[in-house]
Design a protein around this motif. Sequence first.
Motif, PDB file in Angstrom:
ATOM      1  N   LYS A   3       0.634  -1.100  -0.275  1.00 43.76           N
ATOM      2  CA  LYS A   3      -0.194  -0.093  -0.013  1.00 43.76           C
ATOM      3  C   LYS A   3       0.752   1.217  -0.029  1.00 43.76           C
ATOM      4  N   SER A  58      -8.685   2.217  -0.282  1.00 44.73           N
ATOM      5  CA  SER A  58      -8.065   1.532   0.953  1.00 44.73           C
ATOM      6  C   SER A  58      -7.494   0.058   0.508  1.00 44.73           C
ATOM      7  N   CYS A  62      -2.579   3.875   2.312  1.00 41.07           N
ATOM      8  CA  CYS A  62      -2.863   4.110   3.788  1.00 41.07           C
ATOM      9  C   CYS A  62      -2.302   5.360   4.035  1.00 41.07           C
TER      10      CYS A  62
END
Length: 348
Positions: A3, A58, A62
């Motif tokens: 992420k 999501s 992050c």
Amino acid sequence: MKKRDLRNLGLAELEEFALELGLQRYRGRQLFHWVYGKCVDSLEMMTDLSKESRELLSENACISSLLEIRTQVSSDGTKKILFKLEDSHTVESVLIPDEDRLTLCISTQVGCGMGCTFCLTGKDGLVRNMKSSEIVNQVLLVQKGLQARRGITNIVIMGMGEPLSNYNNVTKAIEILKHPLGPAIGARRITLSTAGLVPGIKKLGECSLNINLAISLNASTDEQRNLIMPINEKYPLKNLLDACRKFPLRKGRMLSFEYVLLEGVNDSPDDARRVSKLLKGLHCKINLIPFNEFPGSTYKRPSDGAVFKFQEILTDHNYSVFIRKSRGRDILAACGQLREKINLPFEQ
Ligand code: SAH
Ligand code: SF4
């Protein structure tokens, strides 16, 4: 795929990221505003994005934060905040209230590799550079913890580390801090202090950040400076002051020179006279910092008399000279007293 941390991306990178995800470019701008301006910690709170976009985000993104593990308050109102980074290293930021301003002093490296002999931060060398997210997060987190009425007005990049040896992350963070959609701290209210990395000074002068520059001079001869600031062997006074003379100054701005006064080392009237010669012709002010002692330090703080005398000689040579109040000395929050080591258990 790992992420992406939105707090580690500038505006152009967020726009790129939006495109990569198949969103429109302007979504990047919205993300910037949410992450840095409205300071949200959760993607869920981004209410002007559709549910699908938030889900997409999501899965791919992050928002990092720092863990505030201790705040110490000095008898003079200065606060030292200890933050824990992702890899468990710690850094410190110092919040300094004054009548009309609230200044946050932020760190840019864990430790410091410059090895100045009078500085606690440099004692164990450099551990690592801080990421731009970690630099910006200090400001966002402190700002969040404040009463809404009184926000941070000024930023000084004078905490742990040598900012110009972490040039890219530091300048990226400054760009974010300045941005009107972010914390919107004006360039005039941001000051970066360097031990004198000449190539970095040149680069900073050529870029469009237009922030204030402070240089830690700290000595009146090369011989003296070599002894207390090893960086001087690489960039001696002549080169350093040449770079300062070439540094472009906006209207109404001046350079600042910091001078840590060490008893019997660099604090004599002759030193003051030499400093006045060195800085001749430079549009600048001088900040004298009487040495802040720390456990194990070998240098001494000069007497008030010696400090005033030093100031007087420079003032007589028409310089504006300020004696920096050592804010937060009782909690080791003053200049040169920051260090990453912490002793558990914490107070407070
Ligand atoms: N690395 C940068 C910024 C961090 S140090 C630099 O050196 O400029 C911030 C300031 O604290 C510098 O001017 C430095 O000379 C000063 N300083 C470091 N240790 C000190 C000490 N023990 N007492 C007083 N000032 C100190
Ligand atoms: Fe690093 Fe600045 Fe300390 Fe020197 S004075 S060791 S450059 S933090």
